[in-house]
Write a protein that holds these residues in place. Structure first.
Motif, PDB file in Angstrom:
ATOM      1  N   THR A  84       0.859  -1.179   0.000  1.00 34.54           N
ATOM      2  CA  THR A  84       0.000   0.000   0.000  1.00 34.54           C
ATOM      3  C   THR A  84       0.896   1.230   0.000  1.00 34.54           C
ATOM      4  O   THR A  84       2.108   1.136   0.258  1.00 34.54           O
ATOM      5  CB  THR A  84      -0.918   0.018   1.230  1.00 34.54           C
ATOM      6  OG1 THR A  84      -0.107  -0.062   2.417  1.00 34.54           O
ATOM      7  CG2 THR A  84      -1.884  -1.147   1.209  1.00 34.54           C
ATOM      8  N   ARG A  89      -0.567   0.649   5.319  1.00 35.62           N
ATOM      9  CA  ARG A  89      -1.563  -0.387   5.577  1.00 35.62           C
ATOM     10  C   ARG A  89      -1.037  -1.742   5.156  1.00 35.62           C
ATOM     11  O   ARG A  89      -1.801  -2.655   4.838  1.00 35.62           O
ATOM     12  CB  ARG A  89      -2.881  -0.059   4.860  1.00 35.62           C
ATOM     13  CG  ARG A  89      -3.581   1.174   5.434  1.00 35.62           C
ATOM     14  CD  ARG A  89      -4.862   1.509   4.706  1.00 35.62           C
ATOM     15  NE  ARG A  89      -4.700   1.550   3.259  1.00 35.62           N
ATOM     16  CZ  ARG A  89      -4.075   2.522   2.598  1.00 35.62           C
ATOM     17  NH1 ARG A  89      -3.528   3.537   3.264  1.00 35.62           N
ATOM     18  NH2 ARG A  89      -3.979   2.487   1.296  1.00 35.62           N
ATOM     19  N   LEU A  92      -1.073  -5.893   0.081  1.00 32.10           N
ATOM     20  CA  LEU A  92      -2.309  -6.431  -0.482  1.00 32.10           C
ATOM     21  C   LEU A  92      -1.964  -7.584  -1.415  1.00 32.10           C
ATOM     22  O   LEU A  92      -0.915  -7.577  -2.076  1.00 32.10           O
ATOM     23  CB  LEU A  92      -3.064  -5.354  -1.261  1.00 32.10           C
ATOM     24  CG  LEU A  92      -3.549  -4.143  -0.468  1.00 32.10           C
ATOM     25  CD1 LEU A  92      -4.127  -3.098  -1.430  1.00 32.10           C
ATOM     26  CD2 LEU A  92      -4.592  -4.543   0.564  1.00 32.10           C
ATOM     27  N   ASP A 111      -6.779   2.621  -5.906  1.00 37.17           N
ATOM     28  CA  ASP A 111      -8.105   2.514  -5.314  1.00 37.17           C
ATOM     29  C   ASP A 111      -8.729   1.157  -5.625  1.00 37.17           C
ATOM     30  O   ASP A 111      -9.411   0.564  -4.782  1.00 37.17           O
ATOM     31  CB  ASP A 111      -9.021   3.638  -5.808  1.00 37.17           C
ATOM     32  CG  ASP A 111      -8.648   5.000  -5.227  1.00 37.17           C
ATOM     33  OD1 ASP A 111      -7.874   5.026  -4.249  1.00 37.17           O
ATOM     34  OD2 ASP A 111      -9.122   6.028  -5.746  1.00 37.17           O
ATOM     35  N   GLU A 114      -7.286  -1.561  -3.486  1.00 38.53           N
ATOM     36  CA  GLU A 114      -7.855  -1.537  -2.141  1.00 38.53           C
ATOM     37  C   GLU A 114      -9.194  -2.278  -2.115  1.00 38.53           C
ATOM     38  O   GLU A 114      -9.580  -2.844  -1.095  1.00 38.53           O
ATOM     39  CB  GLU A 114      -8.052  -0.089  -1.672  1.00 38.53           C
ATOM     40  CG  GLU A 114      -6.771   0.707  -1.493  1.00 38.53           C
ATOM     41  CD  GLU A 114      -6.071   0.406  -0.176  1.00 38.53           C
ATOM     42  OE1 GLU A 114      -6.608  -0.380   0.628  1.00 38.53           O
ATOM     43  OE2 GLU A 114      -4.973   0.956   0.035  1.00 38.53           O
ATOM     44  N   HIS A 115      -9.897  -2.269  -3.250  1.00 39.70           N
ATOM     45  CA  HIS A 115     -11.208  -2.929  -3.315  1.00 39.70           C
ATOM     46  C   HIS A 115     -11.067  -4.435  -3.565  1.00 39.70           C
ATOM     47  O   HIS A 115     -11.720  -5.245  -2.893  1.00 39.70           O
ATOM     48  CB  HIS A 115     -12.043  -2.303  -4.436  1.00 39.70           C
ATOM     49  CG  HIS A 115     -13.389  -2.920  -4.622  1.00 39.70           C
ATOM     50  ND1 HIS A 115     -14.445  -2.696  -3.757  1.00 39.70           N
ATOM     51  CD2 HIS A 115     -13.860  -3.791  -5.562  1.00 39.70           C
ATOM     52  CE1 HIS A 115     -15.500  -3.382  -4.158  1.00 39.70           C
ATOM     53  NE2 HIS A 115     -15.170  -4.054  -5.249  1.00 39.70           N
TER      54      HIS A 115
END
Length: 245
Positions: A84, A89, A92, A111, A114-115
């Motif tokens: 990230t 964070r 991912l 973005d 993140e989803h």
């Protein structure tokens, strides 16, 4: 002014002519490694590499110039881990089949990651095995493989964590994707934390680094501020694993 800072400033002036503005940071290259004119051609060179074609588990940085690479990997069902922004964070992970067909470009943006991506810990990554391919953007990179980021040391920390846990080592292929103006023709002397790359992909050429020096291994805990460790979840996790106070 340090050599690395002089190089960054010199390259950033040239980068203004070919960089694509970021939606948040515009052309503030101290905060973002931008996309650039010709990044698709640089991506073509990366995806033509035998190491890319054979890769089964990769690490890709969140740099804007790697959106097209991430899109193609998602379309091909190649799993990868991405940090990230600022590692604030953690990491991912995107598994094959989790991105609907047609949504790969959105998923390749930060973005979208993140989803569609799920948070993954260092312990989970370790259970999945070693990275067999790594790609990063850069503010600048020299022809002998010395990579300069934005100056915050994020990729250096990521590399330190991965090598500490055996997820990467000196033999792991590392590719830097940059515009031609970001290539420094001078040979440079790396610092103890600089990560040397094997290949440099630009819109016009693929540069193979010859005689690359050895890369560092592990985290240099004595060089990190306590606040940096506290603000970076994977560093806190590794400190716990290693019993670092």
């Amino acid at each position: 002014m340090s050599t690395s800072r002089i190089i960054r400033q010199r390259i950033w002036e040239k980068l203004n002519a070919v960089a694509l503005p970021d939606t948040r940071f515009h052309m503030n290259f101290a905060e973002v490694i931008p996309d650039f004119v010709g990044s698709a051609e640089a991506t073509d060179r990366i995806t033509a590499l035998p190491a890319y074609k054979a890769s089964r588990f990769a690490f890709i940085t969140p740099d804007n110039c790697l959106v097209e690479l991430r899109r193609r990997m998602l379309a091909e069902g190649k799993p990868f881990v991405m940090s990230t922004y600022g590692i604030y964070r953690g990491f991912l992970y995107v598994e094959p089949g989790t991105v609907p067909k047609g949504a790969e470009l959105y998923a390749a943006w930060l973005d979208g990651m993140e989803h569609f991506g799920r948070p993954i810990t260092l312990e989970e990554i370790t259970r999945m095995g070693r990275f067999d391919f790594m790609v990063t953007g850069a503010s600048a990179v020299s022809v002998d493989g010395v990579r300069f980021g934005k100056g915050h040391g994020f990729f250096d920390m990521e590399w330190g964590m991965f090598t500490d846990l055996g997820l990467a080592d000196d033999a792991t292929p590392v590719v830097a994707a940059v515009h031609d103006v970001q290539v420094v023709e001078d040979k440079l002397h790396p610092s103890e934390t600089d990560i040397l790359v094997d290949l440099i992909a630009t819109p016009t050429r693929m540069i193979e680094v010859t005689g690359r020096g050895r890369r560092p291994r592990g985290i240099k805990w004595n060089l990190l501020e306590k606040d940096t460790i506290e603000a970076t979840p994977p560093l806190r996790e590794l400190a716990r694993i290693r019993g670092v106070a």
